[in-house]
Design an enzyme around this catalytic site. Structure first.
Site, short mmCIF file in Angstrom:
data_model
loop_
_atom_site.label_atom_id
_atom_site.label_comp_id
_atom_site.label_asym_id
_atom_site.label_seq_id
_atom_site.Cartn_x
_atom_site.Cartn_y
_atom_site.Cartn_z
N TYR A 28 20.74 29.30 -8.85
CA TYR A 28 21.82 29.13 -7.87
C TYR A 28 21.95 30.29 -6.89
O TYR A 28 22.83 30.28 -6.04
CB TYR A 28 23.15 28.89 -8.60
CG TYR A 28 23.17 27.57 -9.32
CD1 TYR A 28 22.25 27.31 -10.34
CD2 TYR A 28 24.06 26.56 -8.99
CE1 TYR A 28 22.23 26.10 -11.00
CE2 TYR A 28 24.04 25.34 -9.65
CZ TYR A 28 23.13 25.13 -10.65
OH TYR A 28 23.10 23.92 -11.30
N LYS A 50 15.79 27.95 -22.64
CA LYS A 50 14.47 27.32 -22.71
C LYS A 50 13.43 28.44 -22.78
O LYS A 50 12.51 28.53 -21.96
CB LYS A 50 14.31 26.43 -21.46
CG LYS A 50 13.07 25.56 -21.44
CD LYS A 50 13.15 24.36 -22.37
CE LYS A 50 11.83 23.58 -22.31
NZ LYS A 50 11.73 22.55 -23.35
N ASP A 71 16.68 21.12 -24.09
CA ASP A 71 16.34 19.69 -24.23
C ASP A 71 16.87 19.14 -25.54
O ASP A 71 17.45 18.05 -25.60
CB ASP A 71 14.83 19.45 -24.09
CG ASP A 71 13.98 20.50 -24.77
OD1 ASP A 71 14.54 21.50 -25.27
OD2 ASP A 71 12.75 20.34 -24.82
N ASP A 81 25.60 23.74 -15.94
CA ASP A 81 26.01 22.73 -14.96
C ASP A 81 25.70 21.34 -15.50
O ASP A 81 26.55 20.44 -15.54
CB ASP A 81 25.26 22.98 -13.65
CG ASP A 81 25.79 22.15 -12.50
OD1 ASP A 81 26.78 21.43 -12.69
OD2 ASP A 81 25.20 22.23 -11.40
N ASP A 115 28.46 18.38 -17.48
CA ASP A 115 28.73 17.01 -17.00
C ASP A 115 28.44 16.01 -18.12
O ASP A 115 29.19 15.04 -18.32
CB ASP A 115 27.87 16.67 -15.78
CG ASP A 115 28.50 17.19 -14.48
OD1 ASP A 115 29.29 18.14 -14.56
OD2 ASP A 115 28.21 16.63 -13.41
MG MG Z 1 28.11 20.06 -11.43
#
Ligand code: MG
Ligand code: NAI
Length: 332
Positions: free
Chosen positions: A121, A167, A200, A224, A228
């Site tokens: 980001y 990861k 994962d 992120d 969700d």
């Molecule tokens: Mg989001």
């Protein structure tokens, strides 16, 4: 007196903020509210999505409530600018089952602690002759402070376990550092169990056995995506709150956006915004008030007083009004 900055934003941001303030005002709080502007409508008025005046107010505040804003391509993101300007390095997303919202699971209560300042980001993308390359920035300092926050939060909330997600089998250096710092920090918290999973596998466990988790800590992008997914487990965007927390202050906002399609109709679900105010109250050590709001909200939802996204028939205002009446009953 605590200084609270209120940024309703635009779209349903304004409606859910009005509802949340209606609920907050039922409590006797030592809050002084100051309203500020940000977002697309603000851009249309002043040519700026996040005026200097707003940034100044937020910097001086004890906490900020942020509704939602429409983000138009080419315009600077108000919330990302605020997160960066204030170095709000934590994005806290609680995942808690509520009655009557049709979540996939009941009885869930865990929290995702997402690093908020670096990873992919940072926006270091460039075109190459063959395509494009994005840089993933991970610093030891950011890993250490986010892990420390997660363990402190677990301690404060009486949670017995912190799970790191990464990861490191593929991202050996960046996530290798994250995992190392996680276990280094964990040594200072002998009473709290520390474990780690690959992202994962975690995506699967969140669906197969979400009740196993208490506090999850992870880097920006994994946080992120997983948050969700986790929001879907307990009823989706209309009920998902979040907090952006830094050293000094915090910004408390629903996960959802400005939902232009339903804006102006008084049907937006105010739950996510109201729960965001409870996160603010807890941050300001007003646990009693936060618990009361949660209790009144649950009771209201249980009675079937809810907005159309949850299968109800009530307006935003009616839901807020009922919660307010419920709170007033506790005090009478
Ligand atoms: Mg989001
Ligand atoms: P969105 O979250 O606004 O809406 C996604 C879907 O969920 C829509 O179907 C919407 O009607 C529904 N929804 C969201 N919140 C709801 C609520 N409280 N009650 C009932 N239904 C609700 O995401 P979308 O449509 O991708 O983005 C709309 C605008 O919001 C865009 O301009 C986007 O950039 C912006 N946005 C702003 C955010 C912020 O202010 N932090 C975060 C996410 C998006």
């Amino acid at each position: 007196m605590k200084k609270i900055v209120v940024i309703p934003g635009d779209g349903i941001g304004k409606e859910v903020m009005e509802a949340a303030l209606m609920v907050l005002n039922a409590l006797n709080l030592d809050f002084e509210y100051e309203f500020a502007e940000a977002g697309h409508e603000c851009f249309q008025k002043y040519g700026d999505t996040i005026p200097e005046e707003t940034i100044k107010l937020v910097k001086k505040s004890d906490a900020t409530l942020f509704g939602a804003v429409t983000t138009v391509p080419g315009e600077k993101s108000a919330i990302i600018t605020l997160r960066r300007e204030l170095d709000l390095f934590v994005n806290l997303r609680p995942v808690k089952s509520l009655p009557g919202v049709g979540g996939l699971f009941s009885g869930l209560d865990f929290v995702i602690v997402r690093e908020n300042t670096e990873d992919l980001y940072v926006g270091l993308e460039e075109y190459t002759s063959e395509g494009a390359v994005a840089k993933r920035v991970i610093t030891r300092r950011a890993c250490e402070r986010i892990c420390k926050f997660a363990f402190d939060y677990a301690l404060k909330e009486n949670r017995g376990k912190v799970t790191a997600v990464h990861k490191a089998n593929v991202l050996k250096k960046t996530d290798g550092i994250f995992r190392e710092e996680f276990y280094k920090v964990s040594k200072d918290y002998p009473g709290i169990e520390a474990e780690d999973f690959y992202v994962d596998a975690m995506a699967m466990y969140l669906i197969r056995k979400p009740e196993d988790f208490e506090t999850i800590v992870t880097t920006n992008m994994f946080g992120d995506i997983l948050s969700d997914e986790a929001a879907a487990l307990v009823g989706g965007l209309g009920v998902a709150p979040s907090a952006n927390i830094g050293q000094k202050t915090g910004i408390f906002e629903p996960v959802h956006g400005s939902a232009p399609k339903i804006a102006g109709k008084n049907i937006a679900n105010p739950t996510a915004m109201i729960l965001s105010t409870t996160l603010m109250l807890k941050h300001l050590n007003k646990n009693k008030e936060a618990t009361l709001i949660e209790k009144a909200l649950k009771k209201t939802l249980k009675k079937g007083i809810k907005t159309p996204d949850l299968g109800g028939k009530h307006t935003t205002t009616q839901v807020a009004q009922k919660i307010r009446e419920q709170l007033e009953e506790y005090f009478s």
